[in-house]
Scaffold this active site. Structure first.
Site, PDB file in Angstrom:
ATOM      1  N   GLU A  54      -0.730  -0.249  -5.478  1.00  0.00           N
ATOM      2  CA  GLU A  54      -0.019  -1.116  -6.419  1.00  0.00           C
ATOM      3  C   GLU A  54       0.301  -0.368  -7.710  1.00  0.00           C
ATOM      4  O   GLU A  54      -0.473   0.478  -8.161  1.00  0.00           O
ATOM      5  CB  GLU A  54      -0.876  -2.342  -6.726  1.00  0.00           C
ATOM      6  CG  GLU A  54      -0.177  -3.393  -7.564  1.00  0.00           C
ATOM      7  CD  GLU A  54      -0.865  -4.740  -7.461  1.00  0.00           C
ATOM      8  OE1 GLU A  54      -0.400  -5.577  -6.672  1.00  0.00           O
ATOM      9  OE2 GLU A  54      -1.883  -4.946  -8.153  1.00  0.00           O
ATOM     10  N   LYS A  56       0.718  -1.256 -11.469  1.00  0.00           N
ATOM     11  CA  LYS A  56       0.432  -2.343 -12.410  1.00  0.00           C
ATOM     12  C   LYS A  56       0.020  -1.750 -13.742  1.00  0.00           C
ATOM     13  O   LYS A  56      -0.942  -0.991 -13.811  1.00  0.00           O
ATOM     14  CB  LYS A  56      -0.683  -3.229 -11.832  1.00  0.00           C
ATOM     15  CG  LYS A  56      -1.128  -4.341 -12.742  1.00  0.00           C
ATOM     16  CD  LYS A  56      -1.945  -5.397 -12.003  1.00  0.00           C
ATOM     17  CE  LYS A  56      -3.272  -4.907 -11.520  1.00  0.00           C
ATOM     18  NZ  LYS A  56      -4.119  -6.020 -10.996  1.00  0.00           N
ATOM     19  N   LYS A 116       5.913  -7.903  -6.218  1.00  0.00           N
ATOM     20  CA  LYS A 116       4.816  -8.798  -6.579  1.00  0.00           C
ATOM     21  C   LYS A 116       5.235  -9.586  -7.804  1.00  0.00           C
ATOM     22  O   LYS A 116       5.378  -9.046  -8.894  1.00  0.00           O
ATOM     23  CB  LYS A 116       3.526  -8.018  -6.840  1.00  0.00           C
ATOM     24  CG  LYS A 116       2.305  -8.919  -6.817  1.00  0.00           C
ATOM     25  CD  LYS A 116       1.030  -8.131  -6.772  1.00  0.00           C
ATOM     26  CE  LYS A 116      -0.148  -9.065  -6.548  1.00  0.00           C
ATOM     27  NZ  LYS A 116      -1.436  -8.379  -6.749  1.00  0.00           N
ATOM     28  N   GLU A 165       0.079 -15.649  -0.067  1.00  0.00           N
ATOM     29  CA  GLU A 165      -1.246 -15.479  -0.670  1.00  0.00           C
ATOM     30  C   GLU A 165      -1.944 -16.821  -0.865  1.00  0.00           C
ATOM     31  O   GLU A 165      -1.360 -17.760  -1.396  1.00  0.00           O
ATOM     32  CB  GLU A 165      -1.073 -14.792  -2.026  1.00  0.00           C
ATOM     33  CG  GLU A 165      -2.359 -14.624  -2.813  1.00  0.00           C
ATOM     34  CD  GLU A 165      -2.094 -13.934  -4.141  1.00  0.00           C
ATOM     35  OE1 GLU A 165      -1.659 -12.771  -4.117  1.00  0.00           O
ATOM     36  OE2 GLU A 165      -2.318 -14.560  -5.200  1.00  0.00           O
ATOM     37  N   ASN A 186      -6.476 -13.706  -1.740  1.00  0.00           N
ATOM     38  CA  ASN A 186      -6.723 -13.098  -3.047  1.00  0.00           C
ATOM     39  C   ASN A 186      -8.161 -13.386  -3.451  1.00  0.00           C
ATOM     40  O   ASN A 186      -8.548 -14.548  -3.610  1.00  0.00           O
ATOM     41  CB  ASN A 186      -5.742 -13.658  -4.092  1.00  0.00           C
ATOM     42  CG  ASN A 186      -5.721 -12.831  -5.362  1.00  0.00           C
ATOM     43  OD1 ASN A 186      -6.679 -12.126  -5.671  1.00  0.00           O
ATOM     44  ND2 ASN A 186      -4.634 -12.895  -6.096  1.00  0.00           N
ATOM     45  N   GLU A 216      -6.830  -9.024  -0.862  1.00  0.00           N
ATOM     46  CA  GLU A 216      -6.246  -8.578  -2.128  1.00  0.00           C
ATOM     47  C   GLU A 216      -7.236  -8.747  -3.279  1.00  0.00           C
ATOM     48  O   GLU A 216      -7.953  -9.731  -3.341  1.00  0.00           O
ATOM     49  CB  GLU A 216      -5.002  -9.424  -2.464  1.00  0.00           C
ATOM     50  CG  GLU A 216      -3.971  -9.546  -1.356  1.00  0.00           C
ATOM     51  CD  GLU A 216      -2.934 -10.605  -1.685  1.00  0.00           C
ATOM     52  OE1 GLU A 216      -2.668 -10.838  -2.873  1.00  0.00           O
ATOM     53  OE2 GLU A 216      -2.400 -11.210  -0.753  1.00  0.00           O
ATOM     54  N   SER A 217      -7.216  -7.784  -4.186  1.00  0.00           N
ATOM     55  CA  SER A 217      -7.967  -7.829  -5.454  1.00  0.00           C
ATOM     56  C   SER A 217      -9.452  -7.546  -5.297  1.00  0.00           C
ATOM     57  O   SER A 217     -10.096  -8.012  -4.356  1.00  0.00           O
ATOM     58  CB  SER A 217      -7.804  -9.174  -6.174  1.00  0.00           C
ATOM     59  OG  SER A 217      -6.476  -9.389  -6.528  1.00  0.00           O
TER      60      SER A 217
END
Length: 260
Positions: A54, A56, A116, A165, A186, A216-217
């Protein structure tokens, strides 16, 4: 009003303003709109590692992560590392990204690119295609079942993959439909920003095998990925772990070599 509500309220204003400035016909006439896309879900199925990197710069929970990173250089580093795809944050106010980051990444690599974004309008999906996306993210927490259906079917008609998600069982049940390619869990609660991998583990059994499962995350270790693979996950979205370093591409290379 929690942070997610604030983001969505601001996003509605932003999209309304954009719609008044740039007509959909302009996006449909763009050079990239007719481009044949690359499937992220297919790449994940073929991969040993399943890493989605990603780009970010910052986030509401961590403020600045890497404000000065060059998206083109980072994208090339990620591609060299052998990631399956790259997620590009395009929200300006809360994440310091922009739609231009997406097109700069597209100009730099052949990887599947995920836009995203907090998508609340079909306009953003058409915009994503025009700026070189291969995949869109839909967030169940901010959409109705009908919106998920409409948005995902539009995306599929444009040749885009859809990653949906969820954060809990209720969101998952309203979201399962054939126009999705990947179901992402997530691990970060978008209302409190707390992170727990148990979210992915507990929801894994409820996701039908028709969909590629993505976690995710909060994924920062090889151990976490190996654990999640046992729960059927094929995709792992990692952003902050790479982006907080001076060289995100090299971090991804090191991580993937250790994972193999």
């Amino acid at each position: 009003m929690n942070i997610l509500d604030k983001i969505v309220a601001d996003k509605r204003k932003e999209v309304d303003l954009k719609k008044s400035i740039i007509p959909i016909s302009q996006y449909e006439a763009s050079a990239l709109f007719g481009r044949e896309t690359t499937s992220l879900s297919h790449a994940l199925k073929q991969s040993e590692t399943g890493i989605i990197s990603e780009f970010k710069r910052r986030s509401p929970s961590k403020a600045i992560i890497n404000q000065n990173a060059n998206v083109g250089q980072v994208a090339k580093g990620y591609e060299k590392a052998g990631v399956c795809g790259m997620s590009v944050l395009t929200d300006i106010k809360y994440f310091g990204g922009s739609i231009e980051d997406l097109i700069l990444a597209r100009a730099s690599v052949q990887l599947p690119l995920l836009r995203k974004e907090f998508i609340i309008n079909e306009y953003q999906i058409i915009e994503a295609k025009a700026y070189g996306a291969d995949v869109i993210l839909l967030i169940a927490a901010v959409l109705t079942k009908q919106e998920i259906k409409n948005f995902s079917e539009l995306a599929k008609s444009l040749g885009l993959d859809v990653l949906l998600e969820v954060h809990n069982e209720e969101e998952l049940h309203k979201s399962i439909m054939p126009s999705l390619d990947m179901l992402g869990v997530n691990n970060r609660n978008l209302k409190t920003f707390e992170v727990s991998l148990d979210t992915s583990k507990s929801l894994s059994q409820l996701i039908p095998d028709d969909f590629v499962k993505v976690s995710e995350s909060g994924i920062s270790s090889i151990k976490a990925i190996k654990e999640l693979k046992e729960y059927g996950y094929e995709g792992f979205l990692i952003g902050e772990n790479f982006m907080k370093t001076d060289n995100p591409g090299q971090s991804a290379i090191d991580f993937i070599q250790n994972l193999k």
